[in-house]
Structures are given as structure tokens and as C-alpha cells.
Design a protein around this motif. Structure first.
Motif, PDB file in Angstrom:
ATOM      1  N   ASN A 295      60.771  36.321  79.320  1.00 31.88           N
ATOM      2  CA  ASN A 295      60.909  37.020  80.600  1.00 31.88           C
ATOM      3  C   ASN A 295      61.211  36.043  81.735  1.00 31.88           C
ATOM      4  O   ASN A 295      60.677  36.142  82.840  1.00 31.88           O
ATOM      5  CB  ASN A 295      59.643  37.819  80.920  1.00 31.88           C
ATOM      6  N   GLY A 296      62.044  35.043  81.414  1.00 37.46           N
ATOM      7  CA  GLY A 296      62.493  34.104  82.431  1.00 37.46           C
ATOM      8  C   GLY A 296      61.589  32.910  82.658  1.00 37.46           C
ATOM      9  O   GLY A 296      61.948  32.007  83.415  1.00 37.46           O
ATOM     10  N   GLU A 297      60.420  32.869  81.996  1.00 38.81           N
ATOM     11  CA  GLU A 297      59.475  31.762  82.178  1.00 38.81           C
ATOM     12  C   GLU A 297      59.375  30.947  80.889  1.00 38.81           C
ATOM     13  O   GLU A 297      59.484  31.495  79.788  1.00 38.81           O
ATOM     14  CB  GLU A 297      58.096  32.294  82.549  1.00 38.81           C
ATOM     15  N   PRO A 298      59.163  29.618  81.008  1.00 36.76           N
ATOM     16  CA  PRO A 298      58.979  28.809  79.794  1.00 36.76           C
ATOM     17  C   PRO A 298      57.850  29.358  78.930  1.00 36.76           C
ATOM     18  O   PRO A 298      56.780  29.711  79.433  1.00 36.76           O
ATOM     19  CB  PRO A 298      58.647  27.417  80.347  1.00 36.76           C
ATOM     20  N   TYR A 299      58.101  29.416  77.640  1.00 34.62           N
ATOM     21  CA  TYR A 299      57.140  29.995  76.702  1.00 34.62           C
ATOM     22  C   TYR A 299      56.579  28.874  75.826  1.00 34.62           C
ATOM     23  O   TYR A 299      57.270  28.345  74.944  1.00 34.62           O
ATOM     24  CB  TYR A 299      57.822  31.048  75.842  1.00 34.62           C
ATOM     25  N   ALA A 300      55.316  28.514  76.064  1.00 34.13           N
ATOM     26  CA  ALA A 300      54.720  27.364  75.391  1.00 34.13           C
ATOM     27  C   ALA A 300      53.751  27.755  74.289  1.00 34.13           C
ATOM     28  O   ALA A 300      53.162  26.884  73.653  1.00 34.13           O
ATOM     29  CB  ALA A 300      53.988  26.493  76.416  1.00 34.13           C
ATOM     30  N   HIS A 301      53.580  29.034  74.031  1.00 35.76           N
ATOM     31  CA  HIS A 301      52.575  29.458  73.064  1.00 35.76           C
ATOM     32  C   HIS A 301      52.964  29.128  71.627  1.00 35.76           C
ATOM     33  O   HIS A 301      52.092  28.991  70.776  1.00 35.76           O
ATOM     34  CB  HIS A 301      52.326  30.963  73.199  1.00 35.76           C
ATOM     35  N   LYS A 302      54.254  29.041  71.338  1.00 33.91           N
ATOM     36  CA  LYS A 302      54.700  28.754  69.980  1.00 33.91           C
ATOM     37  C   LYS A 302      55.868  27.775  70.017  1.00 33.91           C
ATOM     38  O   LYS A 302      56.689  27.812  70.930  1.00 33.91           O
ATOM     39  CB  LYS A 302      55.141  30.041  69.275  1.00 33.91           C
ATOM     40  N   PRO A 303      55.955  26.888  69.000  1.00 28.80           N
ATOM     41  CA  PRO A 303      57.101  25.976  68.887  1.00 28.80           C
ATOM     42  C   PRO A 303      58.375  26.754  68.527  1.00 28.80           C
ATOM     43  O   PRO A 303      58.326  27.952  68.249  1.00 28.80           O
ATOM     44  CB  PRO A 303      56.679  25.021  67.763  1.00 28.80           C
ATOM     45  N   PRO A 304      59.511  26.069  68.457  1.00 26.30           N
ATOM     46  CA  PRO A 304      60.789  26.798  68.422  1.00 26.30           C
ATOM     47  C   PRO A 304      61.390  27.080  67.044  1.00 26.30           C
ATOM     48  O   PRO A 304      62.437  27.709  66.974  1.00 26.30           O
ATOM     49  CB  PRO A 304      61.717  25.866  69.201  1.00 26.30           C
ATOM     50  N   LEU A 305      60.793  26.633  65.937  1.00 26.90           N
ATOM     51  CA  LEU A 305      61.495  26.706  64.660  1.00 26.90           C
ATOM     52  C   LEU A 305      61.890  28.137  64.285  1.00 26.90           C
ATOM     53  O   LEU A 305      63.030  28.386  63.878  1.00 26.90           O
ATOM     54  CB  LEU A 305      60.643  26.093  63.541  1.00 26.90           C
ATOM     55  N   LEU A 306      60.976  29.090  64.399  1.00 28.16           N
ATOM     56  CA  LEU A 306      61.309  30.472  64.066  1.00 28.16           C
ATOM     57  C   LEU A 306      62.424  30.989  64.965  1.00 28.16           C
ATOM     58  O   LEU A 306      63.345  31.668  64.498  1.00 28.16           O
ATOM     59  CB  LEU A 306      60.077  31.363  64.198  1.00 28.16           C
ATOM     60  N   PHE A 307      62.387  30.640  66.237  1.00 26.73           N
ATOM     61  CA  PHE A 307      63.428  31.088  67.166  1.00 26.73           C
ATOM     62  C   PHE A 307      64.771  30.450  66.821  1.00 26.73           C
ATOM     63  O   PHE A 307      65.819  31.105  66.923  1.00 26.73           O
ATOM     64  CB  PHE A 307      63.031  30.747  68.604  1.00 26.73           C
ATOM     65  N   TRP A 308      64.743  29.199  66.383  1.00 27.92           N
ATOM     66  CA  TRP A 308      65.982  28.545  65.944  1.00 27.92           C
ATOM     67  C   TRP A 308      66.565  29.258  64.712  1.00 27.92           C
ATOM     68  O   TRP A 308      67.773  29.472  64.631  1.00 27.92           O
ATOM     69  CB  TRP A 308      65.708  27.087  65.602  1.00 27.92           C
ATOM     70  N   LEU A 309      65.698  29.594  63.765  1.00 32.43           N
ATOM     71  CA  LEU A 309      66.167  30.256  62.550  1.00 32.43           C
ATOM     72  C   LEU A 309      66.745  31.640  62.863  1.00 32.43           C
ATOM     73  O   LEU A 309      67.754  32.049  62.268  1.00 32.43           O
ATOM     74  CB  LEU A 309      65.021  30.377  61.543  1.00 32.43           C
ATOM     75  N   ILE A 310      66.117  32.357  63.779  1.00 35.10           N
ATOM     76  CA  ILE A 310      66.647  33.664  64.183  1.00 35.10           C
ATOM     77  C   ILE A 310      68.013  33.491  64.825  1.00 35.10           C
ATOM     78  O   ILE A 310      68.960  34.238  64.529  1.00 35.10           O
ATOM     79  CB  ILE A 310      65.668  34.360  65.147  1.00 35.10           C
TER      80      ILE A 310
END
Length: 572
Positions: A61-76
Motif C-alpha cells: 500500500n505504498g509503504e516499505p514492507y519489512a515483515h517478510k523477506p523478498p524471495l516469495l515475491f521474487w518467485l511470484i
């Protein structure tokens, strides 16, 4: 490939089980919508990464999201680069890793017990034959990735134990690094005990390779030690030093892999984001969790439920009590039990608890179960407790459609269920009573029935889920409003449920106080505000739109109506 135990008795093909798993994954993805708030949130993070081409710092929602690392988002995003933006392929990533975990369990079993090949066949069936693993494996979460890297790390430890220390510690280091990118430093809690406690589960340093010793495999598949230097049991401190030095180097390799992302992300993400990814999330969850606080005995209660339906199988209990724990407690069993107990104790001491945090315990228990049943015969009576459990579920399925007519407190949706699934369960229960096979084959049958049952549950629950949890209609409405130039805000805590489903390219302002509402409606007189409502709306003031959400509604108010009475209009 067709699986056989040592006596040649036929078992269910491992390939059939994998095919059934693919069926469950596809049915689970098709039958239900993206579930708020977690699945919709994670897909929204991936969507904002895609829209803004920011692969370094995830945003929500426009703000940095620090709760989880990026690997799953990269794979998606990788799946979208190949197949285009869609939710189907994105949602298959977690089930893909759930399937890969079955392969890793088989490989780990072969590495631990090279002379008992049947264990590698039936341990994956024990794992996927659990209703929790099969059901949870279809959800877009991080834990199937984390479980895979935990298994890969354990595999690396055993490769190091078997003589190829360099290769083993490199595998473990890669697993640690990618595990950090999957879900954070908690991967160390899964992998390191396997190496740290090696003297306890192996009981002899003479079977480990520390540079001066090679471990060769005999023709029969057993391990044989070949010493080039004096490395007998506890012979000098060099053995310890080489082992733990290798472990330390694997941790450094893992840290280097993770820091390749974390350092530039910290630089570009800003101070708040930097503090969160390096300290805030891990320390907060480990020391004094800010969410999901549960009592210390939480996992002791949850674990039996996670092991359904196996806890109702008499063959497993007879094996547990009939196994020769004194004479047959080998290094592999000690490893599995020691690491599993450590994880259960460690996570019980952490205040924040969720059932899926101990997901990597399940493959360890699957290995234990496979080891203790592989050489023991079965009896038809072993199936009786499980068959009774399945038959009771079947009877419940048959009578469920008629219950709302007799009991006022039974929800009306129960009456919409079809009785055919109850008939299927009754048939499965009777089949289990009649089943007469060696225990290895029985495991495959039970696993197959469980997978079909999980797929059936998805189909049964689909209408209700599509009604109460489908955020897409409202997300599409919000997209049209933003495209028309209407400003939209959200009253209360917003988890970005609509960003991906509506393909929104603008963040939605979040209003958490009445003063913020007044200021926003004054600044946006033609705007709209989303609010959740679980009480009936009476009077002349009515929302301009409403959408079902769980047991209540999400409603949309125009700014003019909200301005007249913010507290009353936005009240839950």
C-alpha cells in the motif's frame, strides 16, 4: 516408479501420490478465493513490486514492507514474467515447494538410511498423508519454502557427515542463505541444531569426516569409515574444530547470500526499514512477540491435530510400542527426534506462536514413522480406529444437510452441503476395514485417501468461501472508482486486501482516528470511505455499496454522509 518393500510386497506408487498432490493443489487454488488477510496481502506486495519495478524493497500500500523477506515475491514476479500477471500460477508456487519437500524427504531418508530404501518411499507418504500438511500446502504462505530449505540444510549436514565436508557445508550454507531470504533468520533455528548436536545424535566422532577421514559406502549400502589419520572417537580436539569450523563457514556463506539483498535494501529502504529487517522483526518475535501470543503448551495441543489422520491409525501406535528402541535407535532416529524436540521446545518458549511455525517438524516425524514401521508386519485390526474415525465423518456428512431443520443453532449454510461426500467417506471407511496389506502399502493407501478427502473438502467449502471471503468484487469496484478520479480511503486497519485483486496502482489512504476522517472528507468532498460493518444499518443514511465479508459486510460511504456524523456512520 512402483515402490516395493524388502519382501517384495507391492505398495502405492510414489508417482501416483505426487499426481494426487498436484490434483489437491489445483483444486485448492481453483475452489477457493485468495483468503484475506494474509494471502491477499502477500499477492499485493508482489503486485506492487511488479507495478513499480522495485525488486529490492518490497512495498505494501505504498509503504516499505519489512515483515517478510523478498524471495516469495521474487518467485511470484518470475512466474508473471513467464505467464503474465495472474493469480493461478502465483498461487501454485507454495504447492510446488510442498511437492519438492516430498522429494527432499525421500533424498534425506536415502542419505540417512542407505540400506533401508523403503523408508525413502513411505516417508513422503506419511508427510503428504497428513491433513494439515496437504491442506496448508495449498496456501500462499512462506512456510513451505522455509520447510524446503530446512530439509536442504539437514541434507547438507548429512553429506558433510558422510565424507564430503566441503560439498555438505556449501549445501547447508546455500540453504541458510535462501532460507533467510524466504522467511528470515529463523532458518538458523531449524538447521543449526542438526550440526551443533552432532555428538549427541551420532554418538561417535569416528563416523564423521573432518578432513582427515573419509566415509566410503560398502556394496550393501552401509557406511564404512576409512581413516587417513587418527580420528577415532573423540581422538583429539581437531575433530571438533574441523566440524564446527565447517558449520561456521556454512553460516557465513548463508549470511553472505542474504546480505547480497539485505545491505542494498537497507540503504535504499531508509532507517525504519533498515532497523526492521536487521533487528525489529526477529527480536520482536523471539523475545517478546507483538502478535500471536499463546500459552507455552500451545504446540503440544496443536501437534496431534497436525498429525491427523495418522493418530487414529492403529498400525502406527503398535509400531511405536513394538519398536526396539534400545537396540534399533540408530543415528538417523536420534537426529530426527533430537531436532524435533529441540524445535518444539524452542518455539514453545517464544511468545508468538502459530501452528505453521513448527511445520518443519512434520517431515522429521514422517521420517521417524517410516523408520519404525518399515520392517514390521500389519494386521487388519490396525485400521479399525482410523476406519471408525472416517465412518463417523461420513455419517456426519450424510446427516449434515438435514440438521438446520431440527436445530435452530445450526448455521443455515450447513443445509447447503451435499450428502455425496458423506457417502464417499463411508465407502473409504469400509475399505479401510477390509484392507489387508503390509504396513508399507497401507501407508500409501491412507495417504491417497487423505489427499482425495482434502480435495473434496475444498470443493465442499468453495461456495461458502466464495461468498464470504472473495475480495475481488469490491476490488474491481475500487479500481473503477480510482480510474474515474474518485478518491477512496479505508477506515480502520487495512491489510491491502484489494491492491492485487483490483490491480490498483495507487495506495489507499488509511484513517485510524475520527479527526483524520474529518480532515480527509473536508479535503475530498467527493471521496468515498470503506468501513467494515457487523451491525444492521438503520435510518435514512445508507452506504452507496456493500459487499459480503465473513459474517458481516464491507460498506462504502460517500464523504458527504460521513461528514455529517463520522462516529455514527462508521460505527461497527
Amino acid at each position: 516408479m512402483t515402490l516395493n518393500n524388502r519382501s517384495g510386497a507391492k505398495t502405492v506408487s510414489f508417482g501416483v501420490i505426487l499426481i494426487l498432490w498436484v490434483l489437491v493443489a489445483v483444486v485448492g487454488v481453483i475452489a477457493r478465493p485468495l483468503l484475506p488477510v494474509d494471502e491477499t496481502r502477500y499477492l499485493s506486495v508482489a503486485w506492487e513490486m511488479w507495478v513499480h519495478h522495485n525488486w529490492l524493497v518490497p512495498h505494501l500500500n505504498g509503504e516499505p514492507y519489512a515483515h517478510k523477506p523478498p524471495l516469495l515475491f521474487w518467485l511470484i514476479n518470475a512466474s508473471w514474467a513467464i505467464f503474465g500477471v495472474n493469480d493461478f500460477t502465483a498461487r501454485l508456487i507454495a504447492p510446488l515447494f510442498a511437492g519438492l519437500n516430498l522429494v527432499m524427504v525421500a533424498l534425506l531418508a536415502k542419505r540417512i538410511w542407505p540400506d533401508k530404501t523403503a523408508i525413502a518411499h513411505i516417508a513422503p507418504m506419511f508427510l503428504v498423508g497428513g491433513a494439515y500438511y496437504a491442506g496448508y500446502g495449498t496456501l500462499t504462505y512462506f512456510d513451505m519454502l522455509q520447510c524446503f530449505f530446512a530439509l536442504l540444510g539437514w541434507y547438507g549436514v548429512f553429506v558433510a557427515r558422510d565424507g564430503n565436508s566441503k560439498k555438505g557445508w556449501v549445501i547447508a550454507g546455500i540453504a541458510i542463505g535462501l532460507g533467510v531470504l524466504a522467511k528470515g533468520p529463523v532458518i538458523l533455528l531449524y538447521v543449526l541444531p542438526a550440526a551443533v548436536f552432532a555428538p549427541l545424535w551420532h554418538k561417535s566422532w569416528s563416523g564423521l569426516s573432518f578432513g582427515g577421514q573419509k566415509t566410503a559406502r560398502s556394496a550393501g549400502g552401509t557406511s564404512a569409515s576409512t581413516n587417513t589419520t587418527d580420528t577415532s572417537m573423540f581422538a583429539g580436539r581437531g575433530a571438533y574444530k574441523r566440524w564446527y569450523a565447517g558449520m561456521g563457514l556454512s553460516v557465513l556463506l548463508g549470511a553472505a547470500i542474504a546480505l547480497l539483498w539485505a545491505v542494498p535494501a537497507a540503504i535504499f529502504g531508509g532507517e525504519v526499514y533498515r532497523n526492521a529487517i536487521f533487528w525489529g522483526q526477529t527480536a520482536g518475535r523471539m523475545v517478546d512477540s507483538f502478535a500471536h501470543v499463546e500459552p507455552i503448551y500451545y504446540y503440544l495441543v496443536a501437534l496431534p491435530a497436525m498429525l491427523l489422520p495418522w493418530v487414529f491409525w492403529g498400525g502406527l501406535w503398535r509400531s511405536l510400542f513394538g519398536f526396539g528402541w534400545r537396540k534399533d535407535l540408530d543415528a538417523g532416529l536420534r537426529f530426527c527426534l533430537l531436532v524435533a524436540v529441540f524445535l518444539l521446545v524452542a518455539f514453545s518458549l517464544i511468545s508468538g506462536k502459530r501452528v505453521h511455525y513448527i511445520l518443519p517438524v512434520l517431515p522429521l516425524l514422517a521420517l521417524v514413522f517410516a523408520r519404525i514401521i518399515v520392517d514390521l508386519p500389519t494386521r487388519r485390526i490396525d485400521q479399525i480406529p482410523l476406519a471408525v474415525f472416517v465412518i463417523i465423518l461420513g455419517v456426519a456428512g450424510l446427516v449434515a444437510p438435514f440438521l438446520p431443520g431440527f436445530f435452530d443453532k445450526i448455521p443455515a449454510w450447513v443445509g447447503t452441503l451435499d450428502g455425496w461426500w458423506g457417502a464417499f467417506l463411508l465407502a473409504a471407511g469400509v475399505a479401510l476395514v477390509l484392507l489387508q496389506a503390509r504396513r508399507v502399502a497401507t501407508v500409501g493407501v491412507i495417504a491417497g485417501v487423505n489427499l482425495l478427502l482434502v480435495a473434496m473438502v475444498f470443493m465442499i467449502a468453495s461456495p461458502r468461501l466464495q461468498t464470504d471471503y472473495n475480495m475481488r468484487p469490491m476490488a474491481v469496484y475500487l479500481k473503477s472508482q480510482q480510474q474515474s478520479g474518485h478518491d477512496v480511503a479505508y477506515w480502520g486497519k487495512y491489510h491491502a486486501q484489494f491492491q492485487f485483486l483490483g490491480r490498483l496502482e495507487q495506495p489507499i489512504p488509511v484513517l485510524l482516528a475520527t479527526d483524520e476522517v474529518r480532515d480527509w472528507v473536508n479535503a475530498h468532498p467527493d471521496g468515498e470511505i470503506i468501513a467494515r460493518r457487523d451491525n444492521p444499518i438503520t435510518g435514512s443514511k445508507q452506504p452507496i455499496a456493500r459487499f459480503d465479508y465473513k459474517n458481516d459486510h464491507l460498506v462504502i460511504w460517500d464523504a458527504g454522509t460521513v461528514k455529517t456524523d463520522p462516529e455514527g456512520v462508521l460505527a461497527r
